[in-house]
Structures are given as C-alpha cells and as structure tokens.
Motif scaffolding. Structure first.
Motif, short mmCIF file in Angstrom:
data_model
loop_
_atom_site.label_atom_id
_atom_site.label_comp_id
_atom_site.label_asym_id
_atom_site.label_seq_id
_atom_site.Cartn_x
_atom_site.Cartn_y
_atom_site.Cartn_z
N UNK A 1 0.89 -1.39 -0.14
CA UNK A 1 0.23 -0.03 0.02
C UNK A 1 0.92 0.65 0.12
N UNK A 2 0.33 1.93 -0.66
CA UNK A 2 1.30 3.51 -1.02
C UNK A 2 0.21 4.38 -0.78
N UNK A 3 0.21 5.12 0.49
CA UNK A 3 -0.95 6.91 -0.19
C UNK A 3 -0.47 8.33 -0.41
N UNK A 4 -0.88 8.62 -1.43
CA UNK A 4 -0.34 9.71 -1.67
C UNK A 4 -1.34 10.90 -1.68
N UNK A 5 -1.13 12.55 -1.55
CA UNK A 5 -1.82 13.02 -1.71
C UNK A 5 -2.68 13.37 -3.04
N UNK A 6 -4.32 14.03 -2.65
CA UNK A 6 -4.88 13.89 -3.60
C UNK A 6 -4.28 15.86 -4.05
N UNK A 7 -3.75 16.68 -4.07
CA UNK A 7 -3.38 17.68 -4.45
C UNK A 7 -2.21 17.70 -5.13
N UNK A 8 -1.76 18.65 -6.12
CA UNK A 8 -0.48 18.53 -6.78
C UNK A 8 -0.24 19.41 -6.75
N UNK A 9 1.24 20.44 -6.74
CA UNK A 9 1.99 22.04 -6.53
C UNK A 9 2.16 21.78 -8.42
N UNK B 1 -3.67 11.02 -13.76
CA UNK B 1 -1.97 11.15 -12.85
C UNK B 1 -2.58 9.86 -11.72
N UNK B 2 -3.60 9.54 -11.22
CA UNK B 2 -3.44 8.75 -10.19
C UNK B 2 -2.86 7.03 -11.21
N UNK B 3 -3.49 7.14 -12.23
CA UNK B 3 -2.96 6.54 -12.99
C UNK B 3 -1.90 5.93 -13.14
N UNK B 4 -0.99 7.11 -13.26
CA UNK B 4 0.32 7.04 -13.44
C UNK B 4 1.22 6.44 -11.66
N UNK B 5 0.40 7.49 -11.01
CA UNK B 5 0.84 6.81 -9.56
C UNK B 5 1.13 5.58 -9.48
N UNK B 6 -0.41 5.10 -9.84
CA UNK B 6 -0.68 3.10 -9.19
C UNK B 6 0.35 2.40 -10.41
N UNK B 7 1.12 3.02 -11.85
CA UNK B 7 1.62 2.64 -11.96
C UNK B 7 3.14 2.16 -11.67
N UNK C 1 5.53 -0.67 -10.83
CA UNK C 1 7.13 -1.09 -11.31
C UNK C 1 7.93 -0.51 -9.72
N UNK C 2 7.77 0.13 -8.77
CA UNK C 2 8.55 0.14 -8.05
C UNK C 2 9.22 -1.12 -6.66
N UNK C 3 7.34 -2.01 -6.40
CA UNK C 3 7.02 -3.43 -5.78
C UNK C 3 7.54 -4.05 -6.87
N UNK D 1 -3.23 0.25 -3.51
CA UNK D 1 -3.47 -1.56 -2.63
C UNK D 1 -2.76 -2.18 -4.02
N UNK D 2 -2.04 -3.06 -3.32
CA UNK D 2 -1.88 -4.20 -4.25
C UNK D 2 -1.79 -5.84 -3.65
#
Length: 411
Positions: A260-268, A341-347, A351-353, A381-382
C-alpha cells in the motif's frame, strides 16, 4: 608551440631581402642552420622571418650572395622590454604579480577526489574538513600518509587510497571494495530448515536432512520443511538410531504479498512565466562580487549557477572563481490530481514493487493494484502472487539434541 615560445623569448625579426641571388642566400642559410620561415614574395623583394641570432650569423651569406637585408619589424621579449624600459610601475606590477603567485603556491586551493562511486565528493570533502584539511590551508600542514590511514579506517569500503599534493591541488585517488568486505563464517552446527512465511510448496531439493513436506503441501510460517534429525533404520525398516545434521536444501513456494502506498490528492504545479535574470559573479578569496538585476516584487525564481576556477596550469589553481547566474521566474499553484495522474501513480507503485522483488530473485506470477479514494487523497493497494525461496535455518535446541542422544542410548 615550443619553437614559437623560444623565438619570442630570444626575439625575431621581419626582414626584406633584395639583390641579385636570393636563392643562393637561402641555400647558404640552410647549410649553416640559420632558421628562416614565413617566406613570401612581394613587389619590393622577398620577406620572411628570422631570429636575432640568425641575423648575426647571416653576414657571410649576405656578402657571398650579394644581397641586402633590411629589418622591417621587431618582435619578442627583448624588444618589448626595450620599448617599455622607462615604465617602472609596469615592471613593478609584473614583479608584484609573480611575487603574489609565488606566495599563493604555498597553499591548497582545490581538492579533487577520483575513483569514488559509493561515497560522494561532497561527503568526502566534509570529512576532510573534520580533519582540518580544506582549501586555503598551507601545503606544509597536509599529512598525506595520515589522511590515507584515516580514510581506510573510517571508510571500510575504501580499500586503496593515494593522496598527494601537486601544485596547489590536493589529489586524492581511492578505490572502493567491489566484493564482500568480510567472508561470513561457515556455520556447521545442526539445524532445521523452517518456513519463513506461509505458502504452497512448488519445488523442493534436499541435500542433507529429512524432508518433512512434499510438493503441493500448504505450510505456515515456522513449520519444519527439512529436519536436521536423520533416522537410522535396520533391514526391517525399524528406526534403531537418530543423528542430527545441518539440514541443507532449496524450498520454493507460491506465496502472496500485499502493499500500500498513500498519495496526496493535490499536486503542486510550477509554471514558467518566461521572465529571466542573468548575471555574473566573481569570488577572490573571501571577497565576492555579484552583478545581477534585482528581483521584482515577491516572485519566485529558480537559480542555476555555472562556476569556474582560475588555473594557470592543470594543477596550479588560484583562489579565484567566476561564472554566470541564470534565474527563471515561475509561479506555483495547487490543484486536484487528475485521473491520468492517479493511473500514473498506480503504475509507478507497481513498477517499484516489481523492481524490488526482481532484485531479490523473486518471480512474480501475478501483480494487481487498484486505486482507493481516501478523505484527503488516495492510496494504491496491491496484491501479488509470488514464487520465492521460503526456507531459513533454525538451530536445533540443546534439549532436542539431548533427547535424541538419550533415545539412542536407550535403544
């Protein structure tokens, strides 16, 4: 280049040759080793260059060839000094410059590290600062042997060090260890091989010990896979004795893992406005000068600096640095993440895992992930199905060994 410098130091002349037999003059000069270069024909005669020493040696060739030699221009250090013989302040400044360079040559003005891959140059330079080795210190205070010993002691991965002072530069060459720094001790005591995690056995190779499970069995963490207790049977299959050994083998199982990896819902988001400020800087010792247009208002800028150090030769560096400064204005704001961007975060999480497991030699049979919205953002979550070695050694306890020995004596 050496020939040109030699001519400039001794002085040379632009001469014009006129007369009846200039070709004979050239042959006579060549036979006597008198240097002539840059020859060219002009309406008034033939012009070329020759050294002051060559002019003195050419009197006999001039007489024999019946030619006339006239000096057109004079070049080189002797003539420069003669023309400026009355400029005492100029020569005093030159003498002061050489005296200053001579004084600066007694200090370290640059530290260069070569061969480092594991340790960055900034890390090593900060370490040198802790040893009171820094730019601006006298070269006589640099103990290269002590520096080499300290590096080998405080950085175990550095196996070879060479430090020397060349000019005003401290050169440190290192070689880092590319193999294990120490060979692990071989354990020979009796042990079992137990399951490190839950799974289903897919492959099993036993080299020593007694297998307790088979391919297809489901095991839990801590279960004995290969026992270190080996039974000794007679011809009828009856166990007459038991011996303990160090169990050895390879056990592969199908396991599951989640992440599991958490992300913020906002982007700078940073956007360049197109405005730029360019400047230059000059640093001499501890004095610094920076020329650059001032900032306008409370805008945000990204600054990049290109720095150079003055060096008379490869290793004769001076405490003078200069360079250019480029600043670009940008504006930043926050916005919500888009579905892309959420799909990119999932990919990226997938990849990292996968890369971490591949580095450990784990085979991935299945890897799935999904995006879960949370209150302030989202998480990835994976779950994955893996095929990996799960066996680990567990030493046999003394009570179990004593029980086996007592059983053997009883029988």
């Amino acid at each position: 280049m050496r020939a040109g410098l030699s001519r400039w130091l001794g002085g040379y002349l632009l001469v014009r040759l006129t007369g009846r037999a200039p070709e004979r003059f050239f042959n006579l000069c060549r036979s006597r080793g008198i240097e002539l270069w840059g020859l060219r024909a002009t309406p008034e005669g033939c012009e070329g260059y020759m050294t002051v020493a060559g002019l003195r040696q050419s009197r006999e060739p001039i007489r024999k060839a019946q030619v006339k030699l006239r000096i057109r221009r004079r070049y080189g250090l002797p003539f420069f000094l003669y023309r400026n013989r009355k400029r005492k302040l100029f020569f005093a400044g030159v003498a002061a410059c050489f005296a200053m360079l001579y004084g600066l040559s007694f200090f370290i003005w640059d530290i260069q590290v070569e061969g480092n891959r594991m340790y960055t140059e900034d890390t090593l330079v900060r370490y040198f600062g802790g040893l009171d080795i820094r730019c601006g210190m006298p070269k006589s205070l640099v103990d290269c042997q002590d520096l080499e010993d300290s590096l080998r002691t405080d950085f175990p991965e550095i196996t070879w060090v060479s430090a020397r002072v060349s000019g005003t530069r401290l050169l440190v060459k290192i070689k880092e260890n590319e193999v294990l720094s120490s060979v692990p001790e071989l354990e020979t005591g009796p042990c079992d091989i137990v399951a490190e995690k839950d799974g289903i056995i897919t492959e099993m190779i036993v080299r020593s010990g007694t297998p307790q499970v088979a391919v297809g069995d489901t095991v839990a963490a801590g279960d004995v896979l290969i026992s270190g207790v080996v039974p000794i049977t007679d011809d009828g299959g009856t166990v007459v004795a038991e011996h303990y050994v160090r169990a050895d083998g390879d056990v592969t199982a199908r396991t599951s893992a989640s992440y599991r990896q958490d992300y913020s819902g906002w982007r700078t988001v940073e956007t360049m406005t197109g405005w730029e400020r360019r400047g230059v800087f000059l640093t001499v010792g501890g004095w610094s000068l920076r020329l650059m247009p001032p900032e306008q208002g409370e805008s945000q800028w990204k600054t990049a600096t290109e720095e150079h150090q003055l060096a008379l030769t490869e290793n004769f560096c001076l405490p003078v640095w200069w360079g250019r400064i480029l600043a670009k204005e940008y504006s930043s704001y926050e916005r919500m993440c888009t579905p892309e961007e959420k799909e990119e975060a999932k990919e990226q999480a997938l990849t990292e895992f996968s890369e971490k497991l591949t580095e450990k030699g784990v085979q991935i049979e299945e890897n799935n992930a999904r995006i879960v919205e949370t209150g302030s953002g989202f998480s990835v979550e994976g779950s994955a199905v893996l095929r990996e070695p799960i066996g680990e050694s567990r030493e046999l306890t003394s009570s179990k060994i004593s029980a086996v020995e007592e059983n053997d004596r009883t029988e």
